[in-house]
Design a protein around this motif. Structure first.
Motif: not given
Length: 375
Positions: A285-293, A301-302
């Motif tokens: 889900y991380v890729k789509e969760d802008t908060v995690w970006h 991408d590590t």
């Protein structure tokens, strides 16, 4: 300790036997039959030889000299017992994972569930008594109430219970102890040597990494939303602390596999180079969760997911599966410095510890979100 009784052979009938001999035999049979329901002797079983085993708590426990049937106190012990003497297991501590059938022979998947002493606190004394193993074995870290807990198990079941302490550094010695206890010295030595070689490979790699000042900063995130961390200096963090700069420094590190609950602000303050997600966690889900970006590791991408099957390679429970996780994590973080073939070591582990011939396809599936992603 010597036998306290002998197995009775059948009494042969013969017309030439004297009446006195027949009468004596009849009286002997009558005497033995009148003591039903007591010891093994009374049940016409040969009384096993015993010996004194001093466990890691210093308890001197009388155990059978030849042990062929065991029950573990929990998953941590079960993993190591399965590696050392799988056919001695009479029950399992909790259900196998859904994908276990891919790696574990079905006959072991169908063993009865006896629960666990600590995780779940649902050890089933009635089921254990019914199975009647020769010994109950606990493996792991020493807890404050452990001596009393093991004594209680024996009081309730009549079966000796012992503890073998283990850490990532002492894994080899723990397998040698199990091998001696279970009359599996050769297998115990093979397992011990694998663990010690893996630890040495990791130490050699980390010596180079430390000298070059290239130790990676890292967080191990668990939970459905990824907002739990395995804190530094906890029993669960031994591998993480060994091969990385574990940024999760907390006052009260949790000893549980779920770790300590934190919030996104704390993750942002730590901002690690690498994030490792537990299996079936928040990785996908991380890729789509802008908060995690907002985190460096996500942008670069590590971030990776721990391989899982039939157990999490990094813990949950923190048993010998962590030896495999140690090799995996070392190779993932420091591919140039780690001078070993990970696929070869993984296949060797599965054969020794899970009694499974791992295929290339299975290896690729296990590592597709970690090693293969990073290449």
């Amino acid at each position: 300790m010597k036998k306290i009784g002998q197995k009775m052979g059948g009494i042969k009938k013969g017309w030439k036997k004297t009446a006195g001999v027949l009468l004596a035999a009849a009286l002997l049979i009558s005497t033995l039959g009148g003591c039903a329901g007591g010891s093994d002797i009374n049940n016409n079983k040969e009384t096993a030889k015993t010996r004194i085993f001093t466990d890691s708590l210093g308890r001197e426990v009388e155990v059978p000299e030849e042990i062929t049937s065991v029950v573990s106190s929990g998953n941590l012990a079960q993993i190591m017992l399965f590696a050392a003497a799988p056919d001695s297991l009479m029950g399992i501590s909790g259900s196998w994972s859904d994908d276990a059938e891919e790696y574990i022979d079905r006959k072991y998947l169908e063993l009865p569930d006896v629960g666990a002493l600590f995780v779940g606190h649902d050890l089933n004394y009635e089921e254990i008594t019914k199975l009647n193993p020769q010994i109950i074995i606990d493996v792991g870290e020493v807890k404050d109430s452990l001596k009393e807990d093991l004594d209680e198990i024996t009081d309730k079941t009549g079966i000796p219970a012992v503890h073998i302490s283990v850490s990532i550094e002492s894994m080899g010695d723990a397998f040698r102890t199990l091998g001696d206890l279970l009359n599996q010295e050769e297998q115990g030595e093979k397992l011990a040597e694998y663990c010690e070689e893996a630890y040495q490979l990791t130490e050699d790699t980390m010596k180079i990494v430390t000298e070059n000042g290239e130790k990676k900063s890292l967080l191990y995130c668990t939970g459905e939303n990824g907002l739990n961390v395995i804190a530094k200096n906890s029993y669960q963090s031994q591998i993480i602390d060994l091969v990385s700069d574990n940024l999760a420094v907390l006052k009260n590190p949790s000893a549980k596999g779920t770790g300590n609950e934190v919030d996104m602000e704390m993750l942002m303050n730590w901002d690690p180079e690498i994030i490792i997600f537990a299996p079936d966690g928040y990785y996908e889900y991380v890729k789509e969760d802008t908060v995690w970006h907002s985190l460096k590791a996500v942008n670069a991408d590590t971030y990776y997911e721990v391989p899982n099957g039939p157990y999490n390679w990094m813990g949950s429970p923190p048993s010998s599966n962590r030896v495999l996780g140690m090799l995996w994590m070392t190779k993932l973080l420091y591919p140039k410095e780690a001078d070993f073939d990970l696929k070869e070591k993984v296949k060797e582990y599965y054969k020794l510890f899970y009694h499974c011939e791992l295929t290339d396809e299975q290896y690729q599936h296990l590592t597709e979100r970690s090693i293969l992603k990073s290449e």
